[in-house]
Design a protein around this motif. Structure first.
Motif, mmCIF file in Angstrom:
data_model
loop_
_atom_site.group_PDB
_atom_site.id
_atom_site.type_symbol
_atom_site.label_atom_id
_atom_site.label_comp_id
_atom_site.label_asym_id
_atom_site.label_seq_id
_atom_site.Cartn_x
_atom_site.Cartn_y
_atom_site.Cartn_z
ATOM 1 N N ALA A 22 0.815 -1.217 0.000
ATOM 2 C CA ALA A 22 0.000 0.000 0.000
ATOM 3 C C ALA A 22 0.848 1.265 0.000
ATOM 4 N N ARG A 23 1.890 1.301 0.803
ATOM 5 C CA ARG A 23 2.691 2.519 0.904
ATOM 6 C C ARG A 23 3.358 2.862 -0.422
ATOM 7 N N THR A 24 4.010 1.869 -1.027
ATOM 8 C CA THR A 24 4.690 2.131 -2.298
ATOM 9 C C THR A 24 3.683 2.498 -3.381
ATOM 10 N N SER A 25 2.538 1.800 -3.406
ATOM 11 C CA SER A 25 1.521 2.095 -4.400
ATOM 12 C C SER A 25 1.003 3.524 -4.252
ATOM 13 N N HIS A 26 0.793 3.978 -3.008
ATOM 14 C CA HIS A 26 0.330 5.352 -2.783
ATOM 15 C C HIS A 26 1.378 6.367 -3.236
ATOM 16 N N GLU A 27 2.635 6.105 -2.899
ATOM 17 C CA GLU A 27 3.698 7.025 -3.295
ATOM 18 C C GLU A 27 3.835 7.079 -4.817
ATOM 19 N N SER A 28 3.740 5.897 -5.452
ATOM 20 C CA SER A 28 3.842 5.856 -6.912
ATOM 21 C C SER A 28 2.677 6.584 -7.563
ATOM 22 N N THR A 29 1.473 6.386 -7.016
ATOM 23 C CA THR A 29 0.300 7.073 -7.550
ATOM 24 C C THR A 29 0.482 8.581 -7.489
#
Length: 402
Positions: free
Chosen positions: A97-104
């Motif tokens: 979730a954290r990486t996906s949010h940052e990438s988004t």
């Protein structure tokens, strides 16, 4: 100041356009014609507001089916290639979730810049590229998948995206050509501001405009290496001789990893092989879509480009294999028959494959890298969002050189 851009796909050409506007002397080198690689037959969608990265927590639940199902849009063929394994492990590590949010957040910010820069380019050279701004629907087949989409929608809303969940009936109202597919739609995300265009036509028009403005093109010219000394690149070696410049931009897609290694830089860029077909549409109202559509179950996108429908999908980690298996093209044709049965004659489809240069997180590599010569900048790793992000990442390269 002379800047040499390596690569004439949409990313390289967008970079050349921006640098030329900024007043630099620009040269472009590529081993093929503009747009001949991953740009030419891509999905044609300009997804500025819906940019969910492939590396997402939901991948873990989908992984067994994605890897084992014969009809899966994802395919892995293990290679004796350390990069493939290193990339795949980094991709799985990014599925949180954290990486996906940052990438988004990173992708949306870059996409917003790209939208503005693309519009500036259109105002500047008025390219004939079948551009449309009819919005996009991302279809979901179950309540569970729709709930996951709502979470992504809420995240993107906090970052400025304007979109909403719509019912199956609202989908039909937005895009009447979906009427026969209604039973398979639990709901969708509607983004009214999304656009589409023919990327290959954009590349051709950029070539025309840039040549007229004095940009030098060396096409059908293989890049073989570099003359690097004292922490800088003095020249790039090509089959036609050396090319000197004050600065260089590597926008070579999947070739960036190999050539980057020659300069001491590690670029985690691996090809995600995709396919597309292009169909001449039935002009009858309601037969073919006007709105761009993504079927999340099939992982297939549909985009109207003029009198044609571009249907694209699949993601294969199979190395640099440019073959076009008949079953992959048939899968795209079958998806078209299922979603838009009256769209057009599928006997005359135009098959295509391309190697999307992807990073594990989905965020492209833009700018200077540690260990690489100081006058070599990178602009690569855009994955399936190359067309969407090209003009935004070109802005960032230009800022780094200014």
């Amino acid at each position: 100041m002379h800047v040499c851009v390596l690569g004439a796909g949409i990313v390289g050409l967008a970079t050349a356009w921006r640098l030329n506007r900024q007043g630099f002397q620009v040269s472009v080198i590529d081993r093929a014609a503009p747009g001949a690689g991953a740009s030419g037959g891509n999905g044609a969608q300009l997804s500025y507001s819906y940019v969910q990265p492939l590396a997402d927590p939901s991948i873990w639940k989908q992984l067994p089916k994605l890897l084992l199902s014969p009809s899966s849009p994802l395919k892995l063929r293990p290679q004796l290639d350390p990069l493939q394994w290193r990339w795949a492990l980094a991709f799985l590590a990014a599925c949180n979730a954290r990486t996906s949010h940052e990438s988004t957040a990173s992708l949306l910010a870059l996409a917003a810049r790209s939208r503005a820069a693309f519009e500036a380019m259109r105002a500047d050279i008025a390219p004939d590229c079948d551009f449309s701004a009819t919005g996009k629907l991302v279809l979901y087949a179950s309540a569970a998948s729709l709930a996951g989409a709502q979470r992504q929608l809420e995240l993107q809303r906090t970052m400025g995206s304007q979109q909403r969940l719509v019912t199956a009936d609202e989908c039909i109202a937005i895009e009447p050509a979906l009427a026969s597919y209604r039973a398979r739609i639990a709901g969708a995300v509607h983004t009214p501001s999304e656009c589409a265009a023919d990327c290959l036509k954009v590349c051709t028009e950029l070539l025309r405009a840039l040549r007229a403005r004095g940009v030098r093109f060396m096409l059908d010219t293989e890049i073989t290496g570099f003359d690097a000394r004292n922490g800088r690149v003095a020249a790039v070696h090509t089959a036609a001789g050396d090319v000197e410049a004050d600065a260089f931009v590597m926008a070579l897609g999947t070739a960036s990893h190999r050539l980057g290694r020659q300069l001491g830089a590690y670029l985690p860029v691996y090809p995600l092989k995709g396919y597309s077909i292009t169909v001449d549409v039935d002009p009858t109202p309601g037969a073919a879509p006007q709105v761009s559509v993504t079927d999340s179950v099939r992982k297939v996108v549909f985009a109207r480009i003029g009198s044609r429908l571009r249907v694209a999908g699949m993601a294969e980690l199979v190395g640099h294999d440019s073959s076009i298996p008949a079953q992959r093209i048939e899968a795209l044709a079958e998806a078209t028959r299922a979603v838009f049965p009256r769209a057009g004659r599928l006997e005359a489809l135009q098959p295509w494959t391309g190697m999307r240069p992807a990073t594990p997180t989905g965020v492209p590599i833009v700018g200077r890298l540690a260990g690489a010569p100081s006058n070599m900048l990178f602009n690569t790793g855009h994955g399936a969002l190359g067309f969407t992000l090209a003009f935004g990442s070109a802005e960032r390269v230009a800022e780094a050189l200014d």
